[in-house]
Design an enzyme around this catalytic site. Structure first.
Site, mmCIF file in Angstrom:
data_model
loop_
_atom_site.group_PDB
_atom_site.id
_atom_site.type_symbol
_atom_site.label_atom_id
_atom_site.label_comp_id
_atom_site.label_asym_id
_atom_site.label_seq_id
_atom_site.Cartn_x
_atom_site.Cartn_y
_atom_site.Cartn_z
ATOM 1 N N GLU A 76 -5.007 -8.658 0.955
ATOM 2 C CA GLU A 76 -5.642 -8.279 2.213
ATOM 3 C C GLU A 76 -7.130 -8.100 1.991
ATOM 4 O O GLU A 76 -7.548 -7.456 1.024
ATOM 5 C CB GLU A 76 -5.090 -6.961 2.775
ATOM 6 N N GLU A 97 0.802 -1.217 0.000
ATOM 7 C CA GLU A 97 0.000 0.000 0.000
ATOM 8 C C GLU A 97 0.845 1.281 0.000
ATOM 9 O O GLU A 97 0.797 2.087 0.935
ATOM 10 C CB GLU A 97 -0.969 0.001 1.186
#
Length: 480
Positions: free
Chosen positions: A381, A175
């Site tokens: 995720e 991320e």
């Protein structure tokens, strides 16, 4: 897939043979041992110890003590029948100043962890960077400085040299949008800076660090390994049908998604991103040849998804909702989007306040696959926080989490049925842990952790997910 199609599924659905079932964690959130065996502070150590930055002053000093309890945690993974475990390496544990030789005690921890996983039949999936930049490098300028990208590649080579003989699956960054724009833009994450130009510079140097790290990994790994990057791609939806709302969605897609996908997968930044941010910077920090370096072949694109992003245009002077789900700050993490408002969709929400919408995961997977055909995808995720409590009998019953994961796995299965090459699913998270600026107030884990005793207790959702992982069959929670 529309919102009306997110109702619970009752049919049994089978996933492809070889589909990877796992869970995920991050070093600072679980390891603890913050000052042991040569580890020095990362930006998250500094940030969490700064008053007012993290809920009730919580820190990751101890976290859930995975550093000393990893054998127990691996045993629990094995008992749950998980096939893979995604973890991150603490850069400052391996390379305390972010430069120079590795500390062998730091590498030895990851060697022991990987050996334990392999002995249990669990595939290690290693992430090099999950937000914990060594504080020494931040003191030298951090990600807004080009040298940090170069240091990251050197670090990647050190870790690959130590673990490349036993780890095949590698992820460079987790991320990077959060690292750049929450860390240097809105300041709600470490290092807590609030400079939109620094955030854009950080984004480019994260991209560059990714490309340089892929080159270093390809050179160091036997057979090249299987390489990926993990992006929290935003499924951006305009609030209404107006052209102005569509342009608001375009702006967020540019600075949320295409700022990574463009250079990483296409070899160029999007022109509209440059136009949207021209009042902030001329992007002269992008040097000749940089985007070619960023544009390295990948074996997988890993996607993190939790909730959709709903936006609208707002006229100057009007009230601008900033309900983007990324924490409260007077500073925006969205440079070039000053006239964009954020809204949360109605309906069920998690303890984070995030709307539950598996249709957006389906849309995200199918849209990404259509744009990049031939590139396998991985859900690295997905999960939810709820208000979990230990019952009188010592068990933790969390039907909301099981329902959330069931619905989202249904979206993944439908995407696969529609031709999307999705190779695996990693539940976030294995353990309740330090949830960044929320401290220990939010629980995402499949395994409950008593923060006073550090006792681990698998929740009912863990047992349900275990059956899915063991059989490859998706059944509704409670179904036989």
């Amino acid at each position: 897939m529309t919102a009306s199609e997110t109702r619970p599924f009752t049919a049994v659905r089978s996933f492809p043979s070889g589909f990877l079932w796992g869970t995920a964690t991050a070093a600072y959130q679980i390891e603890g041992a913050a000052g042991e065996d040569g580890r020095t502070p990362s930006i998250w150590d500094t940030f969490s110890h700064t008053p007012g930055k993290v809920f009730e002053g919580h820190t990751g000093d101890v976290a859930v003590d995975h550093y000393h309890r990893f054998t127990e945690d691996v045993r629990m993974m094995s008992e749950l029948g998980l096939g893979a475990y995604r973890f991150s390496v603490s850069w400052s544990r391996v390379q305390p100043t972010g430069r120079g030789p590795a500390v062998q005690k730091g590498l030895d921890f990851y060697r022991r962890l990987v050996d334990e996983l392999l002995a249990a039949g669990i595939e290690p999936s290693l992430t090099l960077y999950h937000w914990d930049l060594p504080q020494h490098l931040e003191d030298a300028g951090g990600w807004p400085e080009r040298a940090t990208a170069e240091r990251f590649a050197e670090y990647a080579g050190l870790v690959a040299g130590a673990l490349g003989d036993r780890v095949e699956r590698w992820t460079t960054l987790n991320e990077p949008w959060c690292s750049a724009f929450l860390g240097y833009g809105s300041g709600v994450h470490a290092p807590g800076r609030t400079d939109p130009v620094a955030a854009l510079r950080a984004a480019h140097h994260l991209n560059l660090g990714h490309g340089l790290a892929v080159q270093a990994l390809r050179a160091a790994l036997p057979g090249g390994g299987r390489l990926a990057v993990s992006l929290n791609l935003h499924e951006v939806r305009p609030l209404g049908p107006s052209p102005a709302d569509a342009d608001a969605a375009r702006r967020i897609d540019a600075v949320g998604n295409r700022i990574w996908l463009g250079p990483m997968l296409e070899g160029a930044y999007p022109a509209d991103l440059f136009a949207d941010t021209a009042h902030l910077t001329d992007w002269s920090f992008v040097r000749d040849g940089d985007t070619a370096t960023v544009h390295q072949p990948l074996d997988l694109l890993a996607v993190n998804y939790y909730t959709p992003t709903v936006v609208s245009h707002v006229a100057e002077g009007d009230r601008k909702p900033q309900d983007d789900g990324h924490g409260n700050s007077e500073h925006s993490p969205w440079p070039g989007a000053d006239r964009v408002a954020f809204h949360r969709a109605p309906g069920e929400r998690t303890a984070m306040g995030w709307p539950v919408d598996p249709s957006a995961l389906y849309d995200l997977l199918t849209r990404t696959a259509a744009r990049y055909p031939g590139l396998p995808l991985l859900v690295s995720e997905n999960g939810a926080a709820y208000e979990d409590e230990v019952g009188p009998d010592g068990t933790v019953h969390d039907p909301e989490r099981a329902a959330y994961v069931h619905a989202h796995l249904g979206a993944v299965h439908r995407a696969i049925a529609d031709g999307v090459d999705v190779r695996g699913y990693f539940l976030w998270s294995l353990l309740d842990n330090f949830e960044w600026s929320y401290g220990y107030a939010k629980r995402f884990g499949a395994i409950h952790v008593d923060y006073g005793t550090l006792r681990r207790t698998p929740k009912s959702s863990a047992h349900w997910y275990s059956r899915v992982a063991r059989t490859g069959e998706l059944r509704a929670p409670g179904a036989q």
